[in-house]
Design a protein around this motif. Structure first.
Motif, PDB file in Angstrom:
ATOM      1  N   ASP A 147      44.869  41.478  37.393  1.00 33.02           N
ATOM      2  CA  ASP A 147      45.020  40.613  36.224  1.00 33.02           C
ATOM      3  C   ASP A 147      44.555  39.191  36.568  1.00 33.02           C
ATOM      4  O   ASP A 147      44.207  38.898  37.719  1.00 33.02           O
ATOM      5  CB  ASP A 147      46.451  40.667  35.692  1.00 33.02           C
ATOM      6  CG  ASP A 147      47.456  39.957  36.587  1.00 33.02           C
ATOM      7  OD1 ASP A 147      47.039  39.262  37.542  1.00 33.02           O
ATOM      8  OD2 ASP A 147      48.668  40.085  36.337  1.00 33.02           O
ATOM      9  N   GLY A 536      44.654  34.020  30.451  1.00 31.52           N
ATOM     10  CA  GLY A 536      43.901  35.262  30.545  1.00 31.52           C
ATOM     11  C   GLY A 536      42.640  35.026  31.341  1.00 31.52           C
ATOM     12  O   GLY A 536      42.398  33.945  31.877  1.00 31.52           O
ATOM     13  N   SER A 537      41.817  36.052  31.418  1.00 28.92           N
ATOM     14  CA  SER A 537      40.597  35.949  32.215  1.00 28.92           C
ATOM     15  C   SER A 537      39.389  35.808  31.321  1.00 28.92           C
ATOM     16  O   SER A 537      39.180  36.592  30.412  1.00 28.92           O
ATOM     17  CB  SER A 537      40.444  37.199  33.085  1.00 28.92           C
ATOM     18  OG  SER A 537      39.216  37.183  33.763  1.00 28.92           O
ATOM     19  N   ARG A 558      48.582  41.792  29.146  1.00 25.03           N
ATOM     20  CA  ARG A 558      47.909  42.244  30.359  1.00 25.03           C
ATOM     21  C   ARG A 558      47.067  43.496  30.083  1.00 25.03           C
ATOM     22  O   ARG A 558      45.958  43.644  30.598  1.00 25.03           O
ATOM     23  CB  ARG A 558      48.924  42.528  31.468  1.00 25.03           C
ATOM     24  CG  ARG A 558      48.268  42.846  32.790  1.00 25.03           C
ATOM     25  CD  ARG A 558      49.177  42.596  33.965  1.00 25.03           C
ATOM     26  NE  ARG A 558      50.287  43.527  34.016  1.00 25.03           N
ATOM     27  CZ  ARG A 558      51.085  43.658  35.087  1.00 25.03           C
ATOM     28  NH1 ARG A 558      50.879  42.897  36.149  1.00 25.03           N
ATOM     29  NH2 ARG A 558      52.070  44.510  35.082  1.00 25.03           N
ATOM     30  N   ASN A 561      44.004  42.388  28.152  1.00 21.23           N
ATOM     31  CA  ASN A 561      43.079  41.684  29.035  1.00 21.23           C
ATOM     32  C   ASN A 561      42.258  42.659  29.877  1.00 21.23           C
ATOM     33  O   ASN A 561      41.046  42.508  30.030  1.00 21.23           O
ATOM     34  CB  ASN A 561      43.851  40.736  29.945  1.00 21.23           C
ATOM     35  CG  ASN A 561      42.928  39.898  30.816  1.00 21.23           C
ATOM     36  OD1 ASN A 561      42.251  39.008  30.327  1.00 21.23           O
ATOM     37  ND2 ASN A 561      42.890  40.215  32.100  1.00 21.23           N
ATOM     38  N   LEU A 578      42.031  34.958  27.256  1.00 22.94           N
ATOM     39  CA  LEU A 578      43.215  35.401  26.515  1.00 22.94           C
ATOM     40  C   LEU A 578      44.404  34.513  26.845  1.00 22.94           C
ATOM     41  O   LEU A 578      44.712  34.283  28.019  1.00 22.94           O
ATOM     42  CB  LEU A 578      43.524  36.850  26.875  1.00 22.94           C
ATOM     43  CG  LEU A 578      44.646  37.531  26.092  1.00 22.94           C
ATOM     44  CD1 LEU A 578      44.256  37.694  24.629  1.00 22.94           C
ATOM     45  CD2 LEU A 578      44.967  38.884  26.716  1.00 22.94           C
TER      46      LEU A 578
END
Length: 947
Positions: A147, A536-537, A558, A561, A578
């Motif tokens: 994550d 988020g990524s 999660r 994402n 996110l």
């Protein structure tokens, strides 16, 4: 049907409990009937292709996209789809008791367990054969996922299509062994009816029941065979590396709370154990592959943590290469412990058992079982169901609120009441004692709950003429026993690793000392300040990035994402940033720090923001029309404003009618299709002091009105069924003063004033007791009842909401809905990228994967109420549940949202309360309040320049 109007008539409808019990033919009753049969001596194999009768059966069909692995020994097979059936004929040479199994391979399609029914000689021998489960197998799709915070989480789970043999057995864990079937000498037929899922069958197995030997017998045989002990190094199998799982929810987990787990990590979460609450229901299994290099006897150690059942034990069954090994391995107890602990597979004397393994590949499987609790659960489930019947019969006489000054003569009016209360009280006390014997300790939560219920029944018998005064205590204790019944089936357990050890040695384990534990805790505390839990990524090396806001928990975010990185960013080269937030979009827009898009906005918010020019009109995108085909026809209506559409629906919910099939059968009632039939059933049930529920949500704050008027009560549904509309055609005001609206409002409020339906009620508990045998509520209650009301399994169903009879004799069962939508902000600089994300998010594959991933983490109760038709159809629904749901969903007619529409919900609520609580004239009340709503709508339209 006789409707009880006085005490004498009530005797005609209140059946003795013995009669009620006799209506249900259970496996327990069947076992009593076949006790005289001997155990079979010879097994029989029936090739699947020798069937004598089949419906839509395919033979060795390897066309299309279905890839079926070769059957064992390359045997031929047949394929069954849903609603198919087939029959075989076979000869039994000698009468006896047999187990019956199938060798099958699940095929692509739905991803829940397969469901079948089985008939023997044209009959369903006992109720449990109406729904049998055949398990699927799951495995990791690849490497673990990471994550945005650097924490590792489980790979997505994918199906493994493999052949296996499964015997007909109780899916609920009430019986640890497969069902026994009595077969007389001569010809028989067996019929398999496919209810859910597609699968291939290669053979049926009519087998001699296996009689397991004890460990001492196996040990003596091994000594005679000259088997020697393994003398090498300890072999470790990490729990998180399980190769096969029986459900998709059995995923590897991360423990960062203890330095004793192997491996232990401080800074980032790493997958280091498996199990927990995802591995707790009977039949759920984990399998590990192990390559044995040296033959010999091994001792097996488990490094486990069982911190779930205080002063209790959970149980597992051990299989080696898919087969049981000896009696002691059928029910391995794991006592309560707060931390990680190591224990061996041992015999009754506590000595570690030796297991012989030959060189080569082997499998070790651990299957959840209830062990000695299975018998307790079976007896208690029967008692709980009968206690529910007793309570319902008491309510049929006393009503919901008994008169303290009246003698209801309960023991005179309810047949066999004293005998049954005595019987159930004794049974509960015996079960409590058995629980104490198993735990080795006196008292305990379960025993105390059962004894409280028993004491209440004893007081009712001691105070014969005041028994009705204990109705409230009876109900409260019944709810406690019912809740504990659903909990006692849960056998959670954490597994860190399995260890195969030389019998001459003890398992090598390492535990942190006190200074190491303190240092570990301090590091964890300090590092917690460095984590950004809301981030988020965005992805690396991408052409564009969209910022997405969600108002969810960390588990949901999660999962989303990961899915975005896995299938959206990889395909579109667009990163996703996110963020988990709780701030309003209005505040973000004013500060200039808003996202590109936001997901799952409440029903009224898109139009509320669109009229403020805060959202982008999605109809501007060229492929908008193509995207809308994935939703129901009216799903976009709530998000339409001034000829524009400002959101894509991602969730949608609607009402269904739930009813107790057992109570309907006992009272001779049929499922209502029209409101006339519905009201008739209301009167029948109420004359027997039961009741019916319909949805109503009192408006207490702004968030309630944000849900939309269609999700708050039954009034908009009734109005639309009467061919009326809530708003004028140009949406400039309400139609609440129209004749149709007045007629609908009167009909709706009459259900409360004339028929005394409850405004508030506990659907879950009152439905399971039978006090409320019929209710209209959200279809999401299906998930709750499926997992949390085991004593009424197969005793309830859901169907479409009643409607009004039309001139063409059809029933108009239109309902309104609720739900949320996803939006793009008008000031977004990445509108096209945001649109690509919304298309991906609302697609069938994404919605389905999101829901299944969510269920794997949080259970079926967390199932997403998706608005995507295809994704909805791919989800798991028992029996004909999907068919009923789709029929109702096709008749959902959504309501428009309008400027000032928040007042519509409020004035309907105020008019309702004035009519129902203050007995005002319903016609005058709704007309008066409609003016208030129209004035607010007119004011808002003027404010935003609408004509």
């Amino acid at each position: 049907t006789v409707v009880a109007g006085n005490d004498k008539e009530q005797l005609k409808i209140i059946k003795p409990l013995k009669d009620i019990e006799d209506n249900t033919h259970t496996y327990a009753g069947y076992l009593d009937e076949i006790l005289s049969y001997p155990m079979a001596k010879e097994s029989l194999i029936i090739p699947a292709v020798t069937y004598i009768k089949g419906v839509n059966v395919e033979l060795n069909d390897e066309s299309g996209d279905i890839v079926i692995p070769a059957a064992p020994l390359n045997k031929k097979y047949i394929i069954l789809n849903e609603k198919n059936s087939m029959t075989w004929k076979f000869e039994v040479e000698e009468a006896g008791l047999y187990n019956i199994g199938l060798t099958y391979c699940p095929l692509p399609g739905r991803e829940d367990d397969l469901q079948i029914a089985m008939e023997l000689d044209g009959q369903i021998l006992f109720d449990e054969l109406q729904t049998l489960a055949l398990h699927r197998n799951w495995a990791n799709s690849g490497k673990s996922r990471i994550d945005p915070q650097g924490n590792e989480f489980a790979p997505e789970q994918v199906q493994c299509y493999r052949w296996s043999t499964q015997f007909m057995q109780d899916a609920g864990g009430e019986y640890n062994d497969p069902y026994l079937f009595a077969l007389s000498e001569g010809a028989h037929t067996i019929t398999i009816k496919s209810q859910l899922g597609t699968y291939a069958i290669t053979e049926l197995n009519i087998c001699v029941p296996k009689a397991l030997k004890s460990y001492m017998e196996i040990r003596a045989a091994d000594k005679s065979a000259g088997y020697t002990d393994y003398m090498g190094e300890q072999i470790e199998i990490q729990g998180e590396d399980a190769n096969l799982k029986s459900t998709r929810s059995l995923v590897a987990l991360s423990d960062m709370s203890s330095p004793d787990v192997d491996p232990a990590f401080v800074r980032h979460g790493r997958l280091n154990y498996i199990g927990g609450n995802n591995w707790q229901l009977p039949g759920e299994a984990l399998t590990w592959n192990i390559d044995i290099k040296q033959a010999g006897h091994y001792t097996l150690y488990f490094k486990y943590r069982q911190s779930y059942l205080i002063n209790g034990e959970t149980y597992r069954r051990l299989l080696v290469d898919g087969q049981p090994i000896f009696e002691e391995a059928e029910s391995i107890a794991f006592p309560y412990t707060t931390g990680w602990k190591v224990q061996p597979l041992s015999d009754a004397d506590g000595e570690a058992c030796r297991i012989y393994l030959s060189p080569g590949l082997h499998t070790l499987s651990m299957v959840v079982t209830m062990g000695p609790m299975a018998d307790i659960n079976r007896k208690l489930e029967s008692v709980v169901y009968q206690l529910g019947e007793v309570y319902r019969q008491i309510v049929m006489i006393t009503g919901d609120s008994p008169d303290a000054n009246r003698d209801y003569n309960l023991f005179g009016q309810i047949p066999n009441l004293k005998e049954n209360l005595t019987k159930y009280s004794v049974e509960l006390e015996n079960i409590a004692r058995k629980l104490e014997d198993i735990s080795g300790k006196r008292g305990g939560t379960g025993a105390a709950i059962l004894r409280n219920m028993s004491a209440t029944m004893n007081r009712m018998m001691d105070f014969f003429y005041q028994a009705q005064q204990y109705k409230g205590d009876f109900y409260n204790n019944y709810c406690s026993v019912s809740s504990w019944l659903s909990e006692m089936k849960k056998m959670p357990l954490d597994i860190d690793k399995l260890m195969l050890v030389s019998p001459e040695k003890m398992a090598e384990t390492q535990y942190a000392n006190i200074p190491e534990k303190i240092a570990f805790s301090v590091k964890r505390f300090l590092l917690s300040f460095l984590s950004d839990y809301g981030k988020g990524s965005a992805g690396a090396n991408v052409e564009d990035t969209v910022t997405v806001w969600v108002y969810w928990g960390r588990d949901q975010a999660r999962i989303l994402n990961y899915l975005a990185q896995d299938s959206f960013t990889a395909k579109n080269n667009i990163g996703v940033n996110l963020k988990i937030v709780n701030a309003s979009l209005v505040q973000a827009i004013l500060s200039g720090r808003g996202p590109d898009c936001a997901l799952s906005m409440s029903r009224s918010q898109p139009v509320n923001l669109a009229m403020r020019s805060a959202l982008y009109d999605l109809t501007n995108f060229e492929d908008f029309e193509a995207v809308t085909k994935r939703f129901m026809p009216t799903a976009l209506i709530p998000y339409t404003y001034n000829k524009g559409i400002y959101a894509l629906p991602d969730t949608q919910q609607f009402y269904m009618l739930f009813y107790r099939t057992d109570i309907f059968a006992q009272m001779g009632l049929t499922v209502p299709k029209s409101w006339e039939e519905f009201i008739y059933i209301v009167t029948v049930l109420q004359r027997n002091n039961m009741n019916v529920g319909i949805p109503y949500t009192s408006i207490s704050d702004t968030s309630t009105t944000d849900a939309g008027v269609g999700a708050l009560s039954l009034f908009p549904t009734i109005l639309q069924q009467m061919r009326g509309s809530l708003y004028k055609e140009d949406l400039s005001g309400t139609n609440l003063s129209s004749s149709k609206a007045i007629q609908a409002f009167i009909f709706w409020t009459d259900l409360y004033t004339k028929y005394s339906l409850p405004k508030t009620y506990d659907f879950y508990n009152r439905f399971r007791t039978g006090e409320l045998p019929m209710a209209i509520t959200s279809y999401s209650q299906y998930s709750l009842l499926s997992v949390a009301a085991p004593e009424i399994n197969n005793k309830w169903a859901m169907t479409e909401v009643p409607g009004f009879l039309q001139e063409d004799e059809s029933i108009n069962n239109t309902v309104t809905g609720g739900g949320g939508g996803s939006v793009i902000l008008k000031n977004s600089k990445n509108k096209q990228a945001a649109w690509e994300f919304l298309k991906w998010w609302t697609s069938a594959d994404t919605q389905y994967r999101y829901s299944t991933n969510l269920e794997s983490v949080l259970g079926i109760a967390a199932r997403a109420q998706t608005a995507n038709i295809e994704a909805f159809g791919r989800m798991s629904w028992k029996g004909d549940g999907l068919e009923k749901l789709m029929k109702q969903w096709e008749n959902v007619k959504e309501l428009p949202e309008v400027p000032g529409g928040y007042f519509t919900a409020r004035v309907i609520d105020q008019a309702f309360w004035n009519t129902v609580n203050q007995n005002t004239n319903p016609r005058e009340t709704i007309i008066s309040w409609s003016k208030t709503a129209d004035e607010e709508i007119a004011r808002k339209r003027k404010e935003y320049g609408l004509k």
